[in-house]
Design an enzyme around this catalytic site. Structure first.
Site, PDB file in Angstrom:
ATOM      1  N   LYS A  49     -25.897   1.844  -3.658  1.00 26.75           N
ATOM      2  CA  LYS A  49     -25.992   0.974  -2.469  1.00 26.75           C
ATOM      3  C   LYS A  49     -26.558   1.757  -1.291  1.00 26.75           C
ATOM      4  O   LYS A  49     -26.571   3.001  -1.311  1.00 26.75           O
ATOM      5  CB  LYS A  49     -24.607   0.411  -2.136  1.00 26.75           C
ATOM      6  N   TYR A 273     -29.341  17.309  28.688  1.00 25.46           N
ATOM      7  CA  TYR A 273     -28.826  16.171  29.467  1.00 25.46           C
ATOM      8  C   TYR A 273     -27.375  16.404  29.868  1.00 25.46           C
ATOM      9  O   TYR A 273     -26.562  16.884  29.065  1.00 25.46           O
ATOM     10  CB  TYR A 273     -28.865  14.894  28.617  1.00 25.46           C
TER      11      TYR A 273
HETATM   12  C1  LIG Z   1     -19.012   2.455  -2.450  1.00 24.67           C
HETATM   13  C2  LIG Z   1     -18.130   2.072  -3.588  1.00 24.67           C
HETATM   14  C3  LIG Z   1     -17.975   2.927  -4.682  1.00 24.67           C
HETATM   15  C4  LIG Z   1     -18.510   4.347  -4.692  1.00 24.67           C
HETATM   16  O1  LIG Z   1     -17.622   5.145  -3.920  1.00 24.67           O
HETATM   17  P1  LIG Z   1     -17.850   6.736  -3.752  1.00 24.67           P
HETATM   18  O2  LIG Z   1     -16.660   7.142  -2.958  1.00 24.67           O
HETATM   19  O3  LIG Z   1     -19.115   6.896  -3.001  1.00 24.67           O
HETATM   20  O4  LIG Z   1     -17.894   7.317  -5.100  1.00 24.67           O
HETATM   21  C5  LIG Z   1     -17.268   2.456  -5.778  1.00 24.67           C
HETATM   22  N1  LIG Z   1     -16.713   1.223  -5.776  1.00 24.67           N
HETATM   23  C6  LIG Z   1     -16.807   0.378  -4.717  1.00 24.67           C
HETATM   24  C7  LIG Z   1     -16.156  -0.952  -4.785  1.00 24.67           C
HETATM   25  C8  LIG Z   1     -17.498   0.788  -3.581  1.00 24.67           C
HETATM   26  O5  LIG Z   1     -17.568  -0.024  -2.521  1.00 24.67           O
END
Ligand SMILES: *Cc1c(COP(=O)(O)O)cnc(C)c1O
Length: 380
Positions: A49, A273
């Protein structure tokens, strides 16, 4: 006009960019295999994702498929459709699941693109069953049961209703029962065992479906947490899934920012800044072409560190939109001059190290990586 080394996607050429981001696809593949080894028998999916946590799904997903990944998870429907297109030709035996479920978009679009929803409510179960009836064939899906994170998935009451009337699943080809851990990166947290116990009960009710609970850190909670399929994301990309212990994963990225100018100042002058950093004596300042517009977080002001020619240097003054300033007083002049690259993320200074300085987690550092970097993919 694009120069010859300009890469696809409108990203700048190395000679025209303020920083170079190198992504090691071989390291991602070896991390995938390392997680498979840790799972001893259970399968590992790959979570890609948010553009593979900022590292580029177009390159990362095929590399993972070559390493053996068959099942991919994304959050959104549009990500899934893009991924399906990336994998379709060379990796037709892969499957794509959408964690945000049918709320992510129209059921017809899931069907048309051949991606599977993770159903997150009884309403979604009903909608997918109706879709199956209208289509006249069983439709694949996973179901997410919330065991305590209280974010997505069927809450306990809806799960009980489903158990009481399993006909609600007619027409649904139930591939996986899924749940998600809230505290997997804290092995001693009592919620882990509570969620595991609830998930074991859930699983008994759907003995025919495969089960999936562990994210990256969950894999390291022990084999009770493995079930049929793990869903790691972060660990694939080099983030430590076992905070507090040595990182079992290989580093994946290197980020190098170009020094634009070096200047000598002395007290009582200030830097940047808001004049938040005051020179206390003769000081040399190197200005580097990376800023918060590139995902170098503003919270690293007066807190971040970098490496130049084997020397650790500190961010002094505020991070601005396009620039940071480093105190290079201790670095020999011939090692820190305009045109030299400072290592902002490197084997000396991991994503996790930088995230600690920024007061955040490696996930946010990766998914914030900017669009102005020149990207180099190595391996695979
Ligand atoms: C993002 C996500 C994962 C992966 O999690 P990591 O901590 O990056 O390994 C797995 N399952 C769900 C439902 C997620 O939202």
């Amino acid at each position: 006009m694009p120069t010859s080394d300009q890469v696809a996607g409108g990203r700048p050429a190395a000679t025209q960019a303020g920083a170079i981001l190198t992504i090691d696809l071989t390291a991602i593949q070896s991390n995938y295999r390392r997680l498979c080894d840790a799972l001893s028998g259970a399968e590992s999916a790959a979570v890609v994702k948010a553009d593979a946590y900022g590292l580029g799904m177009t390159k990362v997903a095929p590399a993972l498929a070559v390493a053996g990944a068959k099942r991919f998870f994304v959050a959104q429907l549009d990500e899934a459709i893009t991924l399906r297109g990336i994998l379709r030709t060379k990796h037709p035996d892969t499957e794509v699941f959408v964690l945000n479920g049918l709320a992510a978009g129209p059921g017809e679009d899931f069907l048309a693109s051949g991606v599977h929803p993770v159903l997150n409510s009884l309403g979604e179960v009903y909608a997918w069953r109706t879709q199956a009836q209208n289509t006249g064939k069983a439709l694949a899906a996973a179901i997410h049961i919330d065991t305590g994170i209280n974010r997505l998935g069927l809450p306990e009451g809806e799960f009980d209703a489903l158990v009481a009337d399993p006909d609600r699943l007619n027409g649904i080809d139930l591939r996986y029962i899924v749940s998600h851990l809230a505290c997997a990166d804290e092995p001693a947290h009592p919620l882990n065992a509570q969620q595991l116990a609830k998930f074991q009960v859930v699983r008994q009710r759907f003995a025919d479906a495969k089960a999936s609970l562990a994210n990256s850190s969950g894999i390291f909670l022990g084999s009770d947490y493995h079930f049929d399929l793990a869903r790691p994301g972060a660990a694939l990309y080099g983030i430590n899934p076992t905070p507090g212990s040595a990182n079992p994963m290989a580093q994946v990225i290197r980020l190098q920012g170009k020094i634009l100018q070096v200047r000598d100042i002395d007290a009582p002058q200030s830097v940047g800044y808001g004049a938040t950093h005051h020179a206390t004596g003769p000081t040399r300042i190197a200005t580097v072409a990376v800023g918060y517009a590139d995902g170098y977080l503003r919270s690293l002001s007066n807190r971040g560190s970098a490496w130049i020619g084997g020397h650790k240097v500190l961010v002094v003054g505020r991070v601005s939109m396009d620039l940071i300033t480093l105190d290079v007083t201790a670095v020999p002049r011939d090692a820190a001059h305009p045109g030299v690259y400072a290592d902002l993320i490197s084997p000396d200074h991991s994503v996790d190290d930088l995230s600690t300085e920024a007061g955040t987690i490696g996930y946010e550092i990766l998914t914030s990586l900017g669009r102005r970097y020149h990207r180099i993919y190595t391996g695979a």
